[in-house]
Scaffold this active site. Structure first.
Site, PDB file in Angstrom:
ATOM      1  N   LYS A  64       0.815   4.436   6.968  1.00  0.00           N
ATOM      2  CA  LYS A  64       0.327   5.242   5.849  1.00  0.00           C
ATOM      3  C   LYS A  64       0.960   6.630   5.929  1.00  0.00           C
ATOM      4  O   LYS A  64       1.644   6.967   6.888  1.00  0.00           O
ATOM      5  CB  LYS A  64      -1.198   5.391   5.899  1.00  0.00           C
ATOM      6  CG  LYS A  64      -1.997   4.103   5.988  1.00  0.00           C
ATOM      7  CD  LYS A  64      -2.001   3.302   4.701  1.00  0.00           C
ATOM      8  CE  LYS A  64      -2.810   2.019   4.860  1.00  0.00           C
ATOM      9  NZ  LYS A  64      -2.721   1.163   3.663  1.00  0.00           N
TER      10      LYS A  64
ATOM     11  N   SER B  65       0.801  -1.221   0.000  1.00  0.00           N
ATOM     12  CA  SER B  65       0.000   0.000   0.000  1.00  0.00           C
ATOM     13  C   SER B  65       0.837   1.276   0.000  1.00  0.00           C
ATOM     14  O   SER B  65       0.323   2.349  -0.316  1.00  0.00           O
ATOM     15  CB  SER B  65      -0.951   0.019   1.199  1.00  0.00           C
ATOM     16  OG  SER B  65      -0.233   0.151   2.410  1.00  0.00           O
TER      17      SER B  65
END
Length: 278
Positions: free
Chosen positions: A119, A42
């Site tokens: 993230k 990701s």
């Protein structure tokens, strides 16, 4: 008799040494740096599957989330950080807390599952975040975007989970080149990082997310292959992340393994030793 006492004393000393070592390791991991191994794609290409890094836990101060979780499914151990330090949860606060900055790559506890996620911090408290035609907009202003060629990787099972990448030139066969468009994204503060894109996807057009006070909004750099704050928690996403759930900042990759295990030293990537995370 004396010999038995001597043996018993040696065993006791060994046990004490192991306990002290575990306590020291626990304190070090709680207060200073926590190891983290990247399990998914990701955050490509900033972070690759198999990157091993230490998370700086001093960057934002401490909360209940600073306590390490001990999860060993093979032996049935599942001790969550909240089980150990949940008593310290109070008013979404932190001890010696400092505010993260937009653009930081952050490890945090998922607000529902409690699992550690990593993230990029996109939205600060009070911000209005939206994605339109694949372009991130912050407080009504689109971020800067500049084409930066193509990111190419081999289409194959990656990491211990055996996940396969998504491709803009797909579908492709096993062993073929898997391509994504690479762009440089510039935040209002002037910080830059690369993001990847495979074309128009479901999360490339969203509504406006108004970030509440005391919460943050995160997105993966691999925009079309990331479960992040764009998807609400009720739909299996991350949603808004409370301040107390921040664990620390990722500053540097120590080493990286392209194989199924970080112990397979022959698969280590030679160009990622001590690589700064930007």
């Amino acid at each position: 008799m004396a010999e038995q006492a001597k043996k018993g004393s040696a065993v006791l000393e060994t046990v004490k040494t192991i306990v002290y070592a575990l306590l020291i390791a626990g304190v070090f991991r709680t207060l200073f740096f926590q190891p983290f191994w990247i399990p998914s794609g990701s955050m490509k290409e900033t972070l690759l599957i198999g990157d091993f890094l230490f998370v700086n836990k001093m960057a934002y101060g401490y909360s209940y989330a600073s306590c390490p979780s001990v999860i060993l499914p093979g032996v049935g151990i599942n001790i969550d950080a909240e089980d150990i330090c949940g008593v310290f949860r109070k008013n979404n606060g932190r001890l010696f807390g400092s505010e993260p900055e937009r653009g930081d790559v952050v490890v945090f506890r998922h607000p529902v599952s409690g699992r550690d996620f990593i993230k990029r911090l996109v939205g600060l408290p009070g911000d209005r975040i939206q994605v339109r035609a694949g372009v991130l907009s912050i407080n009504g202003q689109p971020v800067g975007l500049k084409a930066d060629g193509v990111f190419t990787e081999t289409y194959e099972a990656q990491g211990p989970q055996g996940t396969r990448p998504r491709c803009s030139n797909g579908p492709v066969g096993n062993g073929a080149d898997c391509e994504k468009t690479r762009m440089v994204e510039t935040f209002p503060e002037g910080t830059q990082h690369t993001i990847l894109d495979i074309g128009m996807q479901g999360m490339d057009n969203t509504g406006i997310y108004s970030v509440p006070e005391g919460y943050y909004f995160f997105m993966g750099d691999n925009r079309d292959n990331s479960s992040d704050s764009r998807l609400p928690q009720s739909a299996g996403g991350v949603g808004f992340v409370p301040y107390e759930n921040l664990i620390g900042r990722a500053d540097r990759v120590m080493f990286s393994s392209a194989g199924r295990s970080m112990l397979f030293f022959w698969t280590w990537r030679g160009d990622r030793f001590f690589k700064a995370v930007r």
